[in-house]
Design an enzyme around this catalytic site. Sequence first.
Site: not given
Length: 169
Positions: A36, A80, A83, A103
């Site tokens: 992100a 992310g 992910e 994170e």
Amino acid sequence: SALMRELAAAVTAAEANDRVRCIVITGSEKAFAAGADVKEMAEKSFIDVYFDDLFGPEAQVIARARKPIIAAVSGYCLGGGFELALACDIRIASRKAQFGLPEIKLGAIPAAGGTVRVTRQIGHVRARQLILLGEPIDATTALAWSLVTRVVPGAAVAQESAEFARRLA
């Protein structure tokens, strides 16, 4: 957010194209995807980030694709970005690839299905290590943990992924 919308649109178009039999997602030599945009998140409260789902429904387009998707991973594959790679069917990594879910170091947890996907892939003991420590692992460890299918020299990741895609197609 803009990148995820563009990526979802590209995967949707590939899914609709009968000539496309396999999809390869790649980044740069420096990073597959770093996750992100922290600057985008900085102006939002925790509640805003939680309810807005920064990856949005676009992230599910990759996970739900009917055609196989290969993540060709070079460099950093964090947060992310990791992910996203976990949502792909197959991951081929360069020797220099680094995988992680950092994170926790920002006071958050993986929010795009990463906790579930990584646990299903490698089991809860190793998944907890990645999630709770936030420390990255190298490509050799990712291979040993079955997070990636193959590890190849850096320059060969695109070629190896394309060849794998041809065989799948």
